[in-house]
Design a protein around this motif. Structure first.
Motif, PDB file in Angstrom:
ATOM      1  N   VAL A  26       2.756   1.405  -8.311  1.00 38.83           N
ATOM      2  CA  VAL A  26       3.323   2.234  -7.222  1.00 38.83           C
ATOM      3  C   VAL A  26       2.383   2.874  -6.456  1.00 38.83           C
ATOM      4  O   VAL A  26       1.141   3.553  -6.876  1.00 38.83           O
ATOM      5  N   GLY A  27       2.468   2.310  -5.192  1.00 41.87           N
ATOM      6  CA  GLY A  27       1.444   2.856  -4.308  1.00 41.87           C
ATOM      7  C   GLY A  27       0.108   1.439  -4.352  1.00 41.87           C
ATOM      8  O   GLY A  27      -1.108   1.911  -4.430  1.00 41.87           O
ATOM      9  N   SER A  28       0.645   0.472  -4.117  1.00 41.06           N
ATOM     10  CA  SER A  28      -0.115  -0.731  -4.344  1.00 41.06           C
ATOM     11  C   SER A  28      -1.323  -0.771  -3.181  1.00 41.06           C
ATOM     12  O   SER A  28      -2.287  -1.770  -3.317  1.00 41.06           O
ATOM     13  N   GLY A  29      -0.860  -0.260  -1.998  1.00 38.93           N
ATOM     14  CA  GLY A  29      -1.688  -0.074  -0.751  1.00 38.93           C
ATOM     15  C   GLY A  29      -1.981  -1.545  -0.427  1.00 38.93           C
ATOM     16  O   GLY A  29      -1.165  -2.377  -0.382  1.00 38.93           O
ATOM     17  N   ASN A  30      -3.480  -1.803  -0.021  1.00 34.68           N
ATOM     18  CA  ASN A  30      -3.763  -3.029   0.473  1.00 34.68           C
ATOM     19  C   ASN A  30      -4.132  -3.968  -0.609  1.00 34.68           C
ATOM     20  O   ASN A  30      -4.777  -5.142  -0.302  1.00 34.68           O
ATOM     21  N   GLY A  31      -3.816  -3.730  -1.663  1.00 36.76           N
ATOM     22  CA  GLY A  31      -3.973  -4.771  -2.813  1.00 36.76           C
ATOM     23  C   GLY A  31      -5.338  -4.453  -3.770  1.00 36.76           C
ATOM     24  O   GLY A  31      -5.851  -5.616  -4.100  1.00 36.76           O
ATOM     25  N   SER A  32      -5.844  -3.388  -3.664  1.00 39.65           N
ATOM     26  CA  SER A  32      -7.116  -3.114  -4.423  1.00 39.65           C
ATOM     27  C   SER A  32      -7.233  -3.805  -5.918  1.00 39.65           C
ATOM     28  O   SER A  32      -8.265  -4.258  -6.378  1.00 39.65           O
ATOM     29  N   LEU A  33      -5.946  -3.787  -6.355  1.00 44.05           N
ATOM     30  CA  LEU A  33      -5.682  -4.052  -7.886  1.00 44.05           C
ATOM     31  C   LEU A  33      -5.281  -5.599  -8.135  1.00 44.05           C
ATOM     32  O   LEU A  33      -5.165  -6.159  -9.317  1.00 44.05           O
ATOM     33  N   VAL A  34      -5.037  -6.409  -6.900  1.00 44.80           N
ATOM     34  CA  VAL A  34      -4.539  -7.626  -7.173  1.00 44.80           C
ATOM     35  C   VAL A  34      -5.045  -8.568  -7.847  1.00 44.80           C
ATOM     36  O   VAL A  34      -4.836  -9.320  -8.703  1.00 44.80           O
ATOM     37  N   ASP A  35      -6.505  -8.576  -7.293  1.00 46.71           N
ATOM     38  CA  ASP A  35      -7.348  -9.538  -8.087  1.00 46.71           C
ATOM     39  C   ASP A  35      -7.631  -9.559  -9.441  1.00 46.71           C
ATOM     40  O   ASP A  35      -7.534 -10.380 -10.034  1.00 46.71           O
ATOM     41  N   LEU A  36      -7.744  -8.164 -10.005  1.00 47.31           N
ATOM     42  CA  LEU A  36      -7.842  -7.631 -11.377  1.00 47.31           C
ATOM     43  C   LEU A  36      -6.617  -8.064 -11.983  1.00 47.31           C
ATOM     44  O   LEU A  36      -6.728  -8.823 -13.122  1.00 47.31           O
ATOM     45  N   ILE A  37      -5.554  -7.911 -11.852  1.00 43.45           N
ATOM     46  CA  ILE A  37      -4.057  -8.210 -12.133  1.00 43.45           C
ATOM     47  C   ILE A  37      -4.207  -9.665 -12.243  1.00 43.45           C
ATOM     48  O   ILE A  37      -3.632 -10.096 -13.559  1.00 43.45           O
ATOM     49  N   ALA A  38      -4.438 -10.441 -11.257  1.00 45.95           N
ATOM     50  CA  ALA A  38      -4.265 -11.755 -11.278  1.00 45.95           C
ATOM     51  C   ALA A  38      -5.183 -12.332 -12.367  1.00 45.95           C
ATOM     52  O   ALA A  38      -4.979 -13.552 -12.967  1.00 45.95           O
ATOM     53  N   SER A  39      -6.397 -11.936 -12.491  1.00 47.54           N
ATOM     54  CA  SER A  39      -7.380 -12.268 -13.658  1.00 47.54           C
ATOM     55  C   SER A  39      -6.658 -12.088 -14.852  1.00 47.54           C
ATOM     56  O   SER A  39      -7.041 -12.990 -15.619  1.00 47.54           O
ATOM     57  N   TRP A  40      -5.647 -11.468 -15.199  1.00 43.13           N
ATOM     58  CA  TRP A  40      -5.276 -11.285 -16.601  1.00 43.13           C
ATOM     59  C   TRP A  40      -4.141 -12.381 -16.771  1.00 43.13           C
ATOM     60  O   TRP A  40      -3.609 -12.368 -17.684  1.00 43.13           O
ATOM     61  N   ASN A  41      -3.786 -12.955 -15.818  1.00 42.40           N
ATOM     62  CA  ASN A  41      -2.715 -14.174 -15.877  1.00 42.40           C
ATOM     63  C   ASN A  41      -1.386 -13.223 -16.271  1.00 42.40           C
ATOM     64  O   ASN A  41      -0.341 -13.858 -16.968  1.00 42.40           O
ATOM     65  N   VAL A  42      -1.030 -12.135 -15.520  1.00 43.67           N
ATOM     66  CA  VAL A  42       0.010 -11.598 -15.796  1.00 43.67           C
ATOM     67  C   VAL A  42       1.408 -11.990 -14.926  1.00 43.67           C
ATOM     68  O   VAL A  42       0.834 -11.951 -13.500  1.00 43.67           O
ATOM     69  N   GLU A  43       2.495 -12.244 -15.635  1.00 40.60           N
ATOM     70  CA  GLU A  43       3.461 -12.753 -14.388  1.00 40.60           C
ATOM     71  C   GLU A  43       4.340 -11.765 -13.807  1.00 40.60           C
ATOM     72  O   GLU A  43       4.957 -11.666 -12.926  1.00 40.60           O
ATOM     73  N   ASP A  44       4.730 -10.796 -14.921  1.00 39.91           N
ATOM     74  CA  ASP A  44       5.699  -9.770 -14.323  1.00 39.91           C
ATOM     75  C   ASP A  44       4.977  -8.622 -13.837  1.00 39.91           C
ATOM     76  O   ASP A  44       4.357  -7.873 -14.559  1.00 39.91           O
ATOM     77  N   VAL A  45       4.971  -8.814 -12.658  1.00 39.40           N
ATOM     78  CA  VAL A  45       4.038  -7.747 -11.506  1.00 39.40           C
ATOM     79  C   VAL A  45       5.001  -7.279 -10.593  1.00 39.40           C
ATOM     80  O   VAL A  45       5.416  -8.160  -9.880  1.00 39.40           O
ATOM     81  N   VAL A  46       5.224  -6.037 -10.391  1.00 41.20           N
ATOM     82  CA  VAL A  46       5.782  -5.387  -9.369  1.00 41.20           C
ATOM     83  C   VAL A  46       4.802  -4.656  -8.467  1.00 41.20           C
ATOM     84  O   VAL A  46       4.116  -3.662  -9.163  1.00 41.20           O
ATOM     85  N   LEU A  47       4.754  -4.987  -7.315  1.00 38.22           N
ATOM     86  CA  LEU A  47       3.843  -3.818  -6.630  1.00 38.22           C
ATOM     87  C   LEU A  47       4.707  -3.296  -5.598  1.00 38.22           C
ATOM     88  O   LEU A  47       5.286  -3.888  -4.691  1.00 38.22           O
ATOM     89  N   ALA A  48       4.750  -1.957  -5.677  1.00 34.73           N
ATOM     90  CA  ALA A  48       5.541  -1.204  -4.581  1.00 34.73           C
ATOM     91  C   ALA A  48       4.861  -0.407  -3.576  1.00 34.73           C
ATOM     92  O   ALA A  48       3.808   0.417  -4.225  1.00 34.73           O
ATOM     93  N   GLU A  49       5.002  -0.545  -2.476  1.00 36.60           N
ATOM     94  CA  GLU A  49       4.134   0.364  -1.428  1.00 36.60           C
ATOM     95  C   GLU A  49       5.300   0.726  -0.379  1.00 36.60           C
ATOM     96  O   GLU A  49       5.970  -0.124  -0.028  1.00 36.60           O
ATOM     97  N   ALA A  50       5.427   1.973   0.005  1.00 41.31           N
ATOM     98  CA  ALA A  50       5.988   2.435   1.163  1.00 41.31           C
ATOM     99  C   ALA A  50       5.563   2.128   2.531  1.00 41.31           C
ATOM    100  O   ALA A  50       6.490   2.091   3.211  1.00 41.31           O
ATOM    101  N   ASP A  51       4.275   1.681   2.644  1.00 46.30           N
ATOM    102  CA  ASP A  51       4.075   1.366   3.693  1.00 46.30           C
ATOM    103  C   ASP A  51       3.961  -0.084   4.100  1.00 46.30           C
ATOM    104  O   ASP A  51       3.214  -0.918   3.650  1.00 46.30           O
TER     105      ASP A  51
END
Length: 162
Positions: A26-51
């Protein structure tokens, strides 16, 4: 060492002990955690951002796996009419009045105020149709209020970062 690097290191360490099978950010912003989470090979990912502009920046600078759900939503309570403050720093846009954040961001000012309807974390997960979420990351203000609204969901989580 930057804040995001130390956060990424901490999350990587937590993932060793409590592997991430699915995560809601929640508050995924411009994606600062995207690459890290992708490196874990996680499929169930929800990125919620108000902006929506932050979502567009995220898509521009990161490759978002097709299975992930990118949701433009103001997360707080179900069907609550909220004032959403757009500020001079888009990373700090929030339902929290910017003057409460003056000690951290002394030059922060309001650019505009929008009335938006919010959604709770449990409802967001239900609508996103994800069942395998065991991590919750809240990277926005007011994190405590969001956690209080998510009590019914917390039993699913091995890791909660706010």
């Amino acid at each position: 060492m930057s804040h995001s690097t130390s956060l990424n290191t901490t999350l990587d360490y937590l993932n060793l002990f409590h592997p991430c099978h699915g995560v809601l950010v929640v508050g995924s912003g411009n994606g600062s955690l995207v690459d890290l989470i992708a490196s874990w090979n996680v499929e169930d990912v929800v990125l919620a951002e108000a902006d929506e502009k932050q979502n567009e920046r995220m898509k521009k600078f990161h490759t978002i796996p097709k299975a992930w759900k990118l949701i433009n939503a103001l997360v707080y309570k179900d069907q609550m009419d909220c004032e959403y403050y757009r500020t001079s720093n888009p990373a700090v846009d929030s339902i929290e009045h910017p003057e409460k954040l003056g000690n951290v961001w002394p030059n922060l000012h309001i650019d505009s105020v929008e009335h938006r309807e919010s959604i709770s974390i449990p409802t967001l997960l239900l609508q996103a149709e994800v069942k395998n979420i065991n991590w919750l990351i809240i990277d926005c203000t007011p994190a405590l209020k969001l956690l209080q609204e998510a009590v019914s969901t917390l039993h699913r989580c091995d890791v909660v970062v706010a």
